[in-house]
Design a protein around this motif. Structure first.
Motif, PDB file in Angstrom:
ATOM      1  N   TRP A 657       0.968  -1.182  -0.140  1.00 25.21           N
ATOM      2  CA  TRP A 657      -0.011  -0.031  -0.087  1.00 25.21           C
ATOM      3  C   TRP A 657       0.696   1.093   0.145  1.00 25.21           C
ATOM      4  CZ3 TRP A 657      -5.303  -0.410  -0.504  1.00 25.21           C
ATOM      5  CH2 TRP A 657      -5.798  -1.602  -0.277  1.00 25.21           C
ATOM      6  N   GLU A 658       0.268   2.303  -0.328  1.00 18.96           N
ATOM      7  CA  GLU A 658       0.541   3.606  -0.269  1.00 18.96           C
ATOM      8  C   GLU A 658      -0.426   4.446   0.179  1.00 18.96           C
ATOM      9  OE1 GLU A 658       2.958   4.475  -3.627  1.00 18.96           O
ATOM     10  OE2 GLU A 658       1.083   4.567  -4.975  1.00 18.96           O
ATOM     11  N   ALA A 659      -0.489   5.397   1.252  1.00 18.94           N
ATOM     12  CA  ALA A 659      -1.627   6.159   1.593  1.00 18.94           C
ATOM     13  C   ALA A 659      -1.463   7.688   1.303  1.00 18.94           C
ATOM     14  CB  ALA A 659      -1.752   6.122   3.084  1.00 18.94           C
ATOM     15  N   TYR A 660      -2.255   8.152   0.535  1.00 20.31           N
ATOM     16  CA  TYR A 660      -2.413   9.607   0.346  1.00 20.31           C
ATOM     17  C   TYR A 660      -3.086  10.380   1.228  1.00 20.31           C
ATOM     18  CZ  TYR A 660       0.012   8.507  -3.932  1.00 20.31           C
ATOM     19  OH  TYR A 660       1.134   7.822  -4.862  1.00 20.31           O
ATOM     20  N   THR A 673       0.211  14.420   0.601  1.00 19.95           N
ATOM     21  CA  THR A 673       1.221  13.927   1.272  1.00 19.95           C
ATOM     22  C   THR A 673       1.123  12.284   1.167  1.00 19.95           C
ATOM     23  OG1 THR A 673       1.236  15.803   2.707  1.00 19.95           O
ATOM     24  CG2 THR A 673       2.379  13.835   3.687  1.00 19.95           C
ATOM     25  N   LYS A 674       2.290  11.711   0.777  1.00 19.04           N
ATOM     26  CA  LYS A 674       2.229  10.259   0.553  1.00 19.04           C
ATOM     27  C   LYS A 674       3.096   9.447   1.655  1.00 19.04           C
ATOM     28  CE  LYS A 674       4.821   8.102  -2.634  1.00 19.04           C
ATOM     29  NZ  LYS A 674       5.132   7.713  -4.126  1.00 19.04           N
ATOM     30  N   ARG A 675       2.575   8.635   2.154  1.00 24.96           N
ATOM     31  CA  ARG A 675       3.160   7.752   3.226  1.00 24.96           C
ATOM     32  C   ARG A 675       2.834   6.206   2.983  1.00 24.96           C
ATOM     33  NH1 ARG A 675       4.943  11.868   4.300  1.00 24.96           N
ATOM     34  NH2 ARG A 675       5.213  12.732   6.529  1.00 24.96           N
ATOM     35  N   TYR A 676       3.996   5.738   3.331  1.00 26.08           N
ATOM     36  CA  TYR A 676       3.883   4.117   3.494  1.00 26.08           C
ATOM     37  C   TYR A 676       3.503   3.459   4.547  1.00 26.08           C
ATOM     38  CZ  TYR A 676       6.311   4.678  -1.180  1.00 26.08           C
ATOM     39  OH  TYR A 676       6.622   4.936  -2.423  1.00 26.08           O
ATOM     40  N   SER A 707      -1.916  20.092   8.855  1.00 21.92           N
ATOM     41  CA  SER A 707      -2.007  21.299   7.963  1.00 21.92           C
ATOM     42  C   SER A 707      -3.450  21.469   7.946  1.00 21.92           C
ATOM     43  CB  SER A 707      -1.195  21.069   6.769  1.00 21.92           C
ATOM     44  OG  SER A 707      -1.838  20.019   5.884  1.00 21.92           O
ATOM     45  N   ALA A 708      -3.732  22.434   6.892  1.00 24.12           N
ATOM     46  CA  ALA A 708      -5.218  22.782   6.451  1.00 24.12           C
ATOM     47  C   ALA A 708      -5.983  21.821   5.976  1.00 24.12           C
ATOM     48  CB  ALA A 708      -5.348  24.087   5.582  1.00 24.12           C
ATOM     49  N   THR A 709      -5.132  20.786   5.183  1.00 24.29           N
ATOM     50  CA  THR A 709      -5.826  19.622   4.465  1.00 24.29           C
ATOM     51  C   THR A 709      -5.520  18.410   5.196  1.00 24.29           C
ATOM     52  OG1 THR A 709      -3.961  19.555   3.217  1.00 24.29           O
ATOM     53  CG2 THR A 709      -5.733  20.931   2.413  1.00 24.29           C
TER      54      THR A 709
END
Length: 837
Positions: A657-660, A673-676, A707-709
């Motif tokens: 997976w990758e989470a956005y 922002t992408k995280r594994y 952040s704001a998003t």
């Protein structure tokens, strides 16, 4: 901190031992001197008389000042205005306030203004000076400010006198020393006092948009720092002759209270309320931007801030548009059996001082049906004297009308006229027209009393499809329906569900519980399996009474950290310390939308940052697969069925997976922002056949910066319940129709929690106590494939709580088939155990 806490203070009842040893009391040599005297004595009488005389003198002085001298107090009044000089031709030098040509004409105008004011007693006595702010084409329009010093109580009279100038000086000639000025169209009014506070730093800019480029307007410091406090900034914007200006804010984030910080946009070069198009504050999403179009080739933008609560600010692009451009064209002749027309610049704000006329003609022998899917036209009063849409010979509409407002016209011709005055614009309207047969306005359909046409199949089906219930009146119900005494028919599965669906309680009469059901004290029936399950399924909580739980709080209460039990409904994060140890108010930095707004079918696009906890889960190097919710800087909540391996993909492995986070459009992943993932924890009792316990946790490899998003959503308490009828929000990038493709932009929709007994019957007995049903039983709004794992959020106590996780359903948005969501409160302890959140 309270100012009293900042220094030394006396504490009643204290026993400071240092006091006894450190202070020595001196003995009195004469005890009589310590006795209270019997009278004030001669000196005391004299002092008292002096004090009394001083007080009387002060009172008399104040009265004299109030009734005699106070009339000399003056208020500073500034009036802004414009006048058109008809015997002058505009030259480029008039744009430059330092040019000789500007100064010469400005002096003539100021002399003219002084002469005008001298003819009015209400103005001549209090006039101080005038300043010309700018000139523009047409022939030459002068924009000015005039300052007056007005005695207290006389300001209303001066206001009236200044406002009457347009009547006094229309098409008159006045001669001054420099030569004659012929002028007309004088407009003047008092300037908003917020725009000339001496405490604010004032800055002015002048910009001219050209055809080949755009001008940029931005708040001071943007984007590197928040805007400055106590400031007043003006931008005088111009375009070439024969053009209008378009102002588009691509970023707008101010304080929500317009009394403190605000932007005002004028259809003028000076701040006159008569030409005020809009005053804005708060947040506007880039996906729903603020865009304004002037009626002439000038525009004024003003920005005012107070001393506190400074925000990121704004950035806007200024371009010029030819008056002949299709972008602002409106009106014309329309023909054919159907068509569409809109206000100029729709769905953004229409220009001021605009008139559009559409002449619609359909084939002979047909009638016209007008429909307005969206209608937002500014108005100040019910009779629509300002902006309006007139359907000639029929009606006049203004304000905000319900979606799909319909107006039938019993003719094959109709004229529609849209008019806007010089101030207060809005987003306008979209309209459609189509033909209908005079003898059959709803062919093969049922005509409601409100002229809406609905399918014959929905007649007497228990649902208010017309909107005025006329499709459900005078019905003869078949055996599968409840015959209400008031003439309505309702679905049989609503009988005895403790909800008054008929409106006259017919569906709740003579109700008894079935085998395997528990009868609550309020005569409600719930499954025996729900008794003592820790959840008050009876509305009166009687299914949880008499259950042995030791010292644990009853399920209908909130357990505080200090062991106290709170019976208050939803006490978490409501701003009140109900527990006494503030544990009900801890961990409340969540669920706040940064900005002023599953499988989503029948919803609409969300605004950027409207759901900052929404996550898009991708299998590496592929498209969106599931949704998830941010609950901390390291942890996400999703559905267990999203992380089950299949023959091709190892969904249970974190490396898949990758989470956005902070994503809005799927094509703009580079902006998110992408995280594994570090680990995935599905619930140990997840049942792949029934979808029971359909919840999973994901730990990110690195924490995220909020952040704001990107923000967290609040987690509910283990004891929270969501009663039938409660409105919840679902969001995601799933399919927008059953069998369709995923949505490119984040979608949102509001649905309602469905009664558990009704839902279980609708879904064939597949609902457990760990599931929540929500939807619109008439169909049309639901979650769909690709939204799984995303949030079902509930707005309460000014925050969004994660009420459910998108789990499963029977198709998408089908009638009488609600969406099924994992009931998050049932898993609150498990989430805490695994994540510490």
């Amino acid at each position: 901190m309270d100012p009293m806490d900042g220094g030394m203070r006396y504490t009643p009842g204290s026993s400071d031992k240092d006091w006894d040893t450190a202070v020595t009391f001196l003995p009195a040599s004469d005890n009589k001197k310590l006795e209270k005297k019997r009278g004030p004595g001669k000196v005391g009488i004299v002092v008292g008389l002096v004090i009394l005389a001083a007080v009387l003198a002060l009172i008399i002085g104040l009265l004299v000042w109030h009734f005699h001298f106070r009339k000399d107090l003056k208020l500073q009044k500034i009036y802004t205005g414009s006048l058109r000089i008809t015997n002058q031709v505009f030259v480029d030098a008039y744009e430059n306030p330092d040019s000789t040509e500007f100064k010469d004409l400005a002096n003539q105008v100021m002399d003219q203004l002084k002469s005008m004011y001298s003819e009015s007693p209400e103005m001549s006595k209090y006039y101080i000076t005038s300043r010309v702010q700018a000139f523009s084409e047409g022939s030459v329009i002068a924009y000015y400010e005039s300052e007056f010093a007005v005695p207290v109580g006389k300001d209303a009279a001066v206001d009236r006198a200044v406002s009457s100038l347009s009547e006094m000086y229309s098409n008159k000639i006045r001669r001054v020393q420099q030569g004659p000025l012929v002028f007309d169209h004088v407009v003047s009014s008092a300037l908003d006092t917020r725009l000339f506070s001496k405490a604010r730093t004032s800055t002015r800019f002048a910009q001219h948009a050209r055809s080949s480029a755009e001008e940029i307007v931005k708040s001071p410091g943007f984007p590197d720092q928040p805007y400055t406090p106590n400031s007043f900034v003006q931008w005088q914007l111009r375009g070439d002759p024969g053009h209008v200006l378009k102002l588009s804010f691509d970023t707008f984030n101010l304080e929500k209270n317009c009394s403190n910080d605000f932007v005002r946009v004028y259809d003028s070069l000076v701040a006159m309320d008569k030409y005020l198009m809009a005053e804005k504050c708060g947040f506007y999403s880039p996906s729903n931007p603020l865009t304004f179009i002037s009626s002439r080739n000038v525009m004024l933008v003003t920005f005012v801030t107070n001393e506190e609560e400074n925000f990121p600010g704004f950035r806007a692009r200024v371009t010029q548009i030819s008056r002949e451009s299709p972008e602002i064209a409106c009106g014309g002749k329309l023909s054919g059996s159907s068509g569409i027309f809109t206000s100029p610049n729709f769905p953004s704000y229409y220009p001021a001082s605009t008139t559009c006329q559409w002449d619609i003609e359909v084939p002979d022998g047909k009638f016209i049906k007008l429909k307005f899917p969206k209608f937002m036209v500014s108005t100040g009063s019910p009779n629509c004297p300002e902006d309006n849409v007139q359907i000639v010979g029929k009606s006049t509409l203004c304000g905000q009308q319900p979606a799909n407002t319909m107006v039938p016209v019993n003719s094959n011709k109709v004229t529609v006229v849209f008019k806007s005055d010089s101030s207060q614009v809005d987003r306008g309207f979209s309209a459609t027209y189509e033909v209908f047969e005079p003898s059959d306005p709803c062919p093969d359909q049922f005509q409601c009393d409100n002229k809406r046409c609905v399918s014959l199949s929905v007649r007497c089906d228990g649902w208010n499809d017309c909107g005025d219930s006329t499709d459900e009146k005078n019905c003869k119900c078949d055996a599968s329906m409840i015959q209400c005494r008031n003439g309505f028919c309702k679905p049989m599965f609503w009988r005895c569900d403790s909800v008054n669906d008929c409106g006259d309680d017919t569906d709740e009469l003579n109700c008894g519980c079935k085998i395997g059901e528990f009868k609550c004290k309020n005569d409600q029936c719930v499954s025996e399996k729900l008794k003592c399950d820790g959840n008050p399924d009876c509305k009166d909580g009687s299914d949880e009474e008499g259950c042995t739980r030791g010292d644990i709080c009853q399920a209908s209460t909130f357990a505080c950290s200090n062991g106290k039990c709170i019976t208050k409904l939803k006490p978490m994060c409501d701003g009140q310390d109900d527990c006494g140890d503030n544990s009900d108010e801890s961990n409340c930095d969540c669920g706040k939308k940064a900005y002023s707004k599953s499988r989503i079918v029948g919803g609409q696009e969300a605004d950027v940052g409207e759901f900052p906890w929404q996550v898009s889960l991708h299998v590496k190097n592929t498209a969106h697969v599931c949704g998830a919710s941010v609950i901390s800087d390291r942890w996400l909540v999703t559905a267990a069925h999203c992380v089950q391996d299949d023959a091709k993909i190892k969904y249970a492995q974190p490396g898949t997976w990758e989470a956005y986070l902070g994503l809005h459009r799927q094509k703009e992943k580079q902006l998110a922002t992408k995280r594994y993932l570090k680990q995935i924890i599905p619930h140990p009792y997840y049942n792949a056949y029934t979808y029971d316990n359909d919840i999973a946790l994901m730990e990110l490899d690195l924490p995220v910066t909020f952040s704001a998003t990107i923000q967290t959503i609040c987690l509910p308490a283990a004891t929270d319940v969501f009663p039938a009828g409660e409105t919840v929000t679902i969001s995601g990038w799933g399919a927008t129709r059953e069998g369709g493709a995923g949505a490119p932009v984040l979608q949102k929709a509001n649905v309602r929690v469905i009664n558990g007994t009704v839902c279980n019957e609708l879904m064939g007995g597949q609902i457990t106590s760990r599931m929540t049903c929500a939807g619109i039983l008439t169909g049309g709004v639901d979650a769909c494939q690709g939204d799984s794992g995303g949030p079902m959020s509930l707005f309460t106590n000014d925050r969004m709580f994660l009420a459910g996780v998108v789990s499963w359903g029977d198709g998408c948005a089908r009638r009488n088939k609600p969406g099924i969501y994992t009931n998050v409160p049932k898993f609150r302890a498990w989430i805490k155990e695994k994540t510490g959140v």
